[in-house]
Design a protein around this motif. Structure first.
Motif, PDB file in Angstrom:
ATOM      1  N   LYS A 145       0.829  -1.206   0.000  1.00  0.00           N
ATOM      2  CA  LYS A 145       0.000   0.000   0.000  1.00  0.00           C
ATOM      3  C   LYS A 145       0.867   1.260   0.000  1.00  0.00           C
ATOM      4  O   LYS A 145       0.617   2.181  -0.759  1.00  0.00           O
ATOM      5  N   PHE A 146       1.884   1.267   0.836  1.00  0.00           N
ATOM      6  CA  PHE A 146       2.664   2.492   1.002  1.00  0.00           C
ATOM      7  C   PHE A 146       4.039   2.418   0.323  1.00  0.00           C
ATOM      8  O   PHE A 146       4.748   3.415   0.285  1.00  0.00           O
ATOM      9  N   GLY A 147       4.412   1.253  -0.157  1.00  0.00           N
ATOM     10  CA  GLY A 147       5.756   1.095  -0.706  1.00  0.00           C
ATOM     11  C   GLY A 147       5.906   1.721  -2.084  1.00  0.00           C
ATOM     12  O   GLY A 147       5.427   1.192  -3.082  1.00  0.00           O
ATOM     13  N   ARG A 148       6.636   2.849  -2.147  1.00  0.00           N
ATOM     14  CA  ARG A 148       6.754   3.535  -3.443  1.00  0.00           C
ATOM     15  C   ARG A 148       7.604   2.740  -4.421  1.00  0.00           C
ATOM     16  O   ARG A 148       7.420   2.828  -5.627  1.00  0.00           O
ATOM     17  N   THR A 149       8.554   1.934  -3.900  1.00  0.00           N
ATOM     18  CA  THR A 149       9.388   1.150  -4.816  1.00  0.00           C
ATOM     19  C   THR A 149       8.528   0.119  -5.551  1.00  0.00           C
ATOM     20  O   THR A 149       8.735  -0.137  -6.729  1.00  0.00           O
ATOM     21  N   VAL A 150       7.558  -0.433  -4.836  1.00  0.00           N
ATOM     22  CA  VAL A 150       6.656  -1.413  -5.443  1.00  0.00           C
ATOM     23  C   VAL A 150       5.810  -0.737  -6.530  1.00  0.00           C
ATOM     24  O   VAL A 150       5.691  -1.238  -7.649  1.00  0.00           O
ATOM     25  N   HIS A 151       5.249   0.414  -6.199  1.00  0.00           N
ATOM     26  CA  HIS A 151       4.380   1.111  -7.157  1.00  0.00           C
ATOM     27  C   HIS A 151       5.150   1.460  -8.432  1.00  0.00           C
ATOM     28  O   HIS A 151       4.660   1.251  -9.544  1.00  0.00           O
ATOM     29  N   SER A 152       6.368   2.002  -8.244  1.00  0.00           N
ATOM     30  CA  SER A 152       7.155   2.415  -9.413  1.00  0.00           C
ATOM     31  C   SER A 152       7.548   1.214 -10.271  1.00  0.00           C
ATOM     32  O   SER A 152       7.500   1.283 -11.497  1.00  0.00           O
ATOM     33  N   LEU A 153       7.932   0.117  -9.610  1.00  0.00           N
ATOM     34  CA  LEU A 153       8.354  -1.048 -10.393  1.00  0.00           C
ATOM     35  C   LEU A 153       7.159  -1.649 -11.141  1.00  0.00           C
ATOM     36  O   LEU A 153       7.289  -2.042 -12.301  1.00  0.00           O
ATOM     37  N   ILE A 154       6.013  -1.686 -10.485  1.00  0.00           N
ATOM     38  CA  ILE A 154       4.814  -2.191 -11.171  1.00  0.00           C
ATOM     39  C   ILE A 154       4.524  -1.339 -12.408  1.00  0.00           C
ATOM     40  O   ILE A 154       4.283  -1.858 -13.494  1.00  0.00           O
ATOM     41  N   MET A 155       4.579  -0.013 -12.239  1.00  0.00           N
ATOM     42  CA  MET A 155       4.310   0.875 -13.374  1.00  0.00           C
ATOM     43  C   MET A 155       5.330   0.642 -14.492  1.00  0.00           C
ATOM     44  O   MET A 155       4.974   0.616 -15.674  1.00  0.00           O
ATOM     45  N   ALA A 156       6.592   0.460 -14.120  1.00  0.00           N
ATOM     46  CA  ALA A 156       7.627   0.248 -15.134  1.00  0.00           C
ATOM     47  C   ALA A 156       7.400  -1.082 -15.859  1.00  0.00           C
ATOM     48  O   ALA A 156       7.579  -1.177 -17.074  1.00  0.00           O
ATOM     49  N   LEU A 157       6.963  -2.107 -15.122  1.00  0.00           N
ATOM     50  CA  LEU A 157       6.792  -3.428 -15.730  1.00  0.00           C
ATOM     51  C   LEU A 157       5.573  -3.514 -16.633  1.00  0.00           C
ATOM     52  O   LEU A 157       5.493  -4.407 -17.482  1.00  0.00           O
TER      53      LEU A 157
END
Lengths: 303, 141
Positions: free
Chosen positions: A159-171
């Motif tokens: 929910k709060f992990g920006r690294t997860v959000h960015s990597l998902i968007m990149a993938l």
């Protein structure tokens, strides 16, 4: 590419080129150790960060350049009330490139309008951290040999992990990427990200336990479950223990699994896992320096 | 109710009923020193009811602002009592210094002198997001 503010600002072709350069740096470090001679990197860290700042500084030093800057806003003129624009305009007179971390979202973008030299976003609040995403992509490429046709599980605080959000968007920009979201209900990814995944027909599933999907994964991206996100201590302890990665939980995993973590780790990966050849999180740290070297070369247009 | 026709000026028509006050404020019509009529809940075949604003003076109107508030609005330019132009609006792709980002974590909350810029990110649902922090305008207004 003049600045790196958001990972989606750069094309997949540009990402591929950065990864190629990083791989070449890893293979032939001697070729690069004078490339940025007489060039200066300013690391403007308006909030503390050890790993990212040292990674940038090590990257520039390994390129033969030098570094200057500050590691907290108290030691900059920001404490006197100077605007970000004025600070970077001044620093742009001394340095050839700026890496900037700031607690305010969008500060590096605002800085890029007045710096006069390339600006790299080294983290802006909970918003973006594109060089971490580049690090993750390089690690995936090196460990799996590809960025497409992968099944990746994200585990922990989604929910709060920006690294997860960015990597998902990149993938989302690569072919045949399947995403498995492993988190407690309280910490699942934000609705807007689910909407994006649906609108782009990215296959994703949600689950509460890592054991149920472990055997299918090519990559397991672990994150820390943060105590402060819970209202109830008992829930926190129950969930925290659910998401501790141990050698036993890896028994069914593929031999080629790549275990990643943006670090710092608390207890979500047992230290016994560190010796497993599938543990890639310290390789990830190294990769962070190499991809930053590639990025500095690209932004400074050094051949 | 009768409102006198205007000779030289602007008629902003097909305003969604109830939105005219918001447009009045956005266009800063309080500071226009000619006659301004704000007519609410006018019966309309197309819309059921609508609002109309008549300004008895030719002034520069920021069409991006109007398009942002309501892209179905039409703007009629009146010269010598005759309509010389009818402008249909579109959702602008960018609005600059029209809305302010209210996200306290956004750089615009502290940085002096930088423009507040919102970009259209979802045309279908009319979603605008802050260029700096990506907060949606709905969340910030």
């Amino acid at each position: 590419m003049k600045n790196l503010i958001d990972i989606l600002d750069i094309t997949t072709e540009e990402i591929d080129a950065l990864i190629d350069t990083a791989n070449d740096i890893i293979e032939n470090p001697g070729k690069y150790n004078e490339k940025c001679r007489h060039k200066k990197l300013a690391t403007l860290f308006f909030e503390p960060s050890t790993r990212t700042r040292l990674s940038f500084e090590a990257a520039m030093l390994d390129l033969g350049g030098s570094v200057l800057g500050f590691s907290e806003s108290n030691s900059s003129s920001a404490s006197k009330g100077e605007s970000v624009s004025d600070t970077v305009r001044t620093v742009g007179c001394y340095a050839d490139i700026i890496a900037m971390r700031h607690p305010k979202e969008g500060a590096p973008l605002a800085a890029s309008f007045s710096a006069g030299v390339p600006v790299i976003n080294a983290g802006d609040g909970g918003h973006n951290h594109p060089t971490q995403t580049l690090t993750d992509l390089l690690t995936i490429k090196r460990e799996c040999g590809r960025l497409s046709d992968i099944k990746i599980g994200f585990c922990g605080d989604l929910k709060f992990g920006r690294t997860v959000h960015s990597l998902i968007m990149a993938l989302t920009r690569y072919e045949n990427v399947e995403i498995v979201l492993i988190s407690p209900e309280e910490l699942c990814i934000p609705q807007y990200l689910k909407d994006i995944l649906r609108s782009q027909n990215i296959k994703f599933t949600e689950t509460r336990t890592m054991e149920s999907v472990m055997s299918e994964l090519d990559i397991l991206y672990m994150t820390r479950v943060q105590r402060e996100r819970f209202f109830n201590e008992a829930d926190y302890i129950r969930l925290r223990d659910t998401y501790i990665l141990t050698p036993e939980k890896l028994e069914d995993a593929k031999k080629t699994l790549c275990i990643m973590h943006p670090l710092p780790r608390v207890n979500e990966i047992s230290t016994e896992v560190d010796v497993d050849p599938r543990a890639c999180y310290f390789k990830q740290v190294k990769n962070g320096k190499f991809i930053r070297m590639a990025l500095i070369l690209k932004l400074l247009e050094v051949k | 109710m009768n409102i006198d026709p205007i000779n030289n000026g602007i008629v902003i028509d097909h305003i969604k009923a109830g939105n005219s006050m918001e447009i009045y404020k956005f266009l800063d019509l309080d500071n226009v020193n000619s006659t301004v009529a704000l007519i609410k809940n006018v019966p309309s075949k197309k819309m059921g009811k609508k609002d109309i604003i008549k300004i008895d003076k030719e002034i520069d109107i920021n069409l991006d602002v109007l398009g942002y508030i309501d892209p179905d609005i039409t703007v009629n330019i009146i010269k010598n009592g005759v309509r010389t132009e009818k402008k249909h609006l579109e959702l602008p792709s960018v609005v600059k210094n029209v809305i302010k980002c209210k996200n306290p974590r956004c750089i615009t909350s502290t940085e002096r002198g930088i423009p507040h810029v919102f970009k259209l990110t979802d045309k279908e649902n009319r979603v605008y997001r802050c260029m700096y922090c990506e907060s949606s305008a709905k969340e910030t207004v």
